[in-house]
Design a protein around this motif. Sequence first.
Motif, short mmCIF file in Angstrom:
data_model
loop_
_atom_site.label_atom_id
_atom_site.label_comp_id
_atom_site.label_asym_id
_atom_site.label_seq_id
_atom_site.Cartn_x
_atom_site.Cartn_y
_atom_site.Cartn_z
N PHE A 171 0.58 -1.27 0.03
CA PHE A 171 0.05 -0.10 0.00
C PHE A 171 1.01 1.17 -0.02
CE2 PHE A 171 -1.46 3.29 2.90
CZ PHE A 171 -2.62 3.77 2.18
N SER B 164 3.77 -6.51 2.67
CA SER B 164 3.16 -5.63 3.70
C SER B 164 1.85 -5.76 3.46
CB SER B 164 3.51 -4.20 3.41
OG SER B 164 3.37 -3.41 4.49
N TYR C 85 -0.71 -9.27 3.94
CA TYR C 85 -1.88 -9.50 4.56
C TYR C 85 -2.90 -10.36 3.69
CZ TYR C 85 -0.40 -5.30 7.34
OH TYR C 85 0.32 -4.31 8.01
C1 MLT Z 1 2.09 -1.44 3.20
O1 MLT Z 1 3.43 -1.29 2.95
O2 MLT Z 1 1.59 -2.28 2.57
C2 MLT Z 1 1.60 -0.61 4.55
O3 MLT Z 1 2.45 0.21 5.18
C3 MLT Z 1 0.84 -1.71 5.58
C4 MLT Z 1 0.47 -1.19 6.56
O4 MLT Z 1 0.29 -0.12 6.53
O5 MLT Z 1 -0.18 -1.87 7.49
#
Ligand code: MLT
Length: 268
Positions: A28, A92, A96
């Motif tokens: 993200f 990241s 998830y």
């Molecule tokens: C990401 O790098 O995808 C985000 O920082 C993930 C997050 O904000 O938890």
Amino acid sequence: MHHLPLRGTRLAVHTRGSGLPLVLLHGFPLDHRMWAGQEPLADQLRLIVPDQRGFGASGGAVPESVAQLADDAVALLDGLHVTEPAVVCGLSMGGYVAQHVAARHPGRVRALILVDTKLESDTPEARAARRDLAGRVERLGQQIVAEAMIPNLLAQSAPARESPHRAAIEEGLRQAILATPVATIVAALAALGDRPDMVAPMRQVRMPVLLVVGEEDAITPPACLERALETFPNARLLVVPRCGHMMPLEDPGTFNAAVLDFLQAAGH
Ligand code: MLT
């Protein structure tokens, strides 16, 4: 690149190479371009690199939940007629999503690669910080996210800062963030804040797992992946020096070699 109509939207996906399918899920608020350094893996693997719902060239719809993005990834495999279990890798936010793919669709995952990510859900403070950032993005635009995130995305030690590729990497990240629609950023921040804790589901995962983290990751530090190592029944961990939260972009050669080594050890 092609677009696949899928689950009420259209996903842009880049595919390259042949052989064992490897899905690469971006973080993200980025897009497939963060995996540019992984292209050499296409010599041995079938790379499947989407822009997830709302990001990159997959605009139109916004992400509603991490589980939805996981179901999108499986629908993408269906759309590409990939029936054999794939190696699913995410960084990241992509990590998830990859965890949810493994929990919701275990038969579709041969091996899991989690990079610069964590298993735990947000603390109340982290959730409040996301709400605050979402409010500022709505008022001030994506620039505010680029300013807030870029210093935290890359390693800050002297050797990393002096790398000849540093300026180009920062500029690439800035462009990707500025190209992400405000509506996507706001929706994704809510989805990330609402994501469930995955520690218990990941204890049940039987497939081989590779955990990778930059030693200087300021967002999901090595301790996050060390805890994950204790959780998975069948995992190994690589901590990579002179890298931050964007490890595969900061040191693609080390990342690509680790992926191939892991897959070979797992019998693929
Ligand atoms: C990401 O790098 O995808 C985000 O920082 C993930 C997050 O904000 O938890």
